[in-house]
Design an enzyme around this catalytic site. Sequence first.
Site, PDB file in Angstrom:
ATOM      1  N   GLY A 122      55.974 108.744  46.456  1.00 52.59           N
ATOM      2  CA  GLY A 122      56.523 108.603  45.117  1.00 52.59           C
ATOM      3  C   GLY A 122      56.474 107.184  44.601  1.00 52.59           C
ATOM      4  CB  SER A 126      47.460 108.081  41.568  1.00 52.77           C
ATOM      5  OG  SER A 126      48.701 108.324  40.933  1.00 52.77           O
ATOM      6  CG  ASP A 171      54.192 106.633  37.808  1.00 50.36           C
ATOM      7  OD1 ASP A 171      55.395 106.348  37.711  1.00 50.36           O
ATOM      8  OD2 ASP A 171      53.780 107.716  38.272  1.00 50.36           O
TER       9      ASP A 171
END
Length: 384
Positions: A122, A126, A171
């Site tokens: 988490g 990516s 993210d």
Amino acid sequence: MDIEYVRSRFKKHFFGTTGSVYASPGRINLIGEHTDYNGGFVFPGAVQQGMVLEINPNGTDKVRAYSIDLKDYVEFGLGLYDAPKATWARYIYGVCREMILRGVKVKGFDTAFAGDVPLGAGMSSSAALESAFAFAVNDMFGDNKVSKFDLAKVGQATEHKYIGVNCGIMDQFASVFGKEKCLIRLDCRSLEYEYFPFDPQGYKLVLLNSNVKHELASSAYNDRRKSCETVVAEIAKTHPEVTLLRDATFEMLEEVKDKVSEEDYKCAYYVIGETDRVLAVCDALQKGDYETVGQKMYETHEGLSKNYKVSCEELDFLNDIAKECGVTGSRVMGGGFGGCTINLVKEDLYDKFIATANVKYAEKFGKKPGVIDVVIGDGSRKLV
């Protein structure tokens, strides 16, 4: 990540050549989970773990990429129909295509990369990969004409169009905009952001990895997003100003309780509350009130587990251990369905907490949790 190791692998696989080296970090999110795609607030920070890549133009129209960690090599073109089959390579291809769409004349290049962001934890390995390549391609082929905001959007678009994950912007934003010893309060609708100094004296941030791998591309993640959109559509029938759950109130939600499923209602209830919790944590940090920060973290875990239903037995167990040990705050972090808990721990409790978690988790699940100490670091950058 050992930069020299990446450079040695690049030299080995690409005929003794050398290129430029770039890095982008993974991230933690102190609070504000599943709020990004609902237009709410998040509160992430970049970490010291991340992705490091070496890249060098090769004079062709092909990308030749080597994943050091996977020991896998792929070649692909940059055309519309040249997408590689390997998922890891599709991240690179997607970034290149999105940069081309933004006017960058991407040429063929050689690249080797590796990371020390634990996969499935988490921490957005990516996004670190996408951000590293977006930053590198922008620097190498675009003369840095693409803004940092758009670099984050490049990573997000790559997830949407080439990987199949309908993610928010948090993210990639944290990976690109990270700043040492600072967390970022990001308004995911306006993309307005503010840095908050985060260097708590007397406390540590630590992740406990359940070692349960999650897969965000699974239908469960997209189902939660659909639940939120369903509630918004129902509320908007009488409150047309509501276009995202961020705009909704608990009172509005109660008005449509009988018109949506129980599952959809619970998802929306969690998100509306979480938006408020992020703002409360920001206020508490400015006052140095870490007890309130911790309380809100526990409330978030309860909501993610019981209402949003993205926790799992292992994560709930780690959260319970944190409570038993007197940890100030603890919650599941990331998309859920596995990964880590993030824990705000007083330094004098740290050793006891880790030891207790190791023993009890091993007794229950036959393995120890991974321990990842968090140091807040810088965002995407050129190293060499």
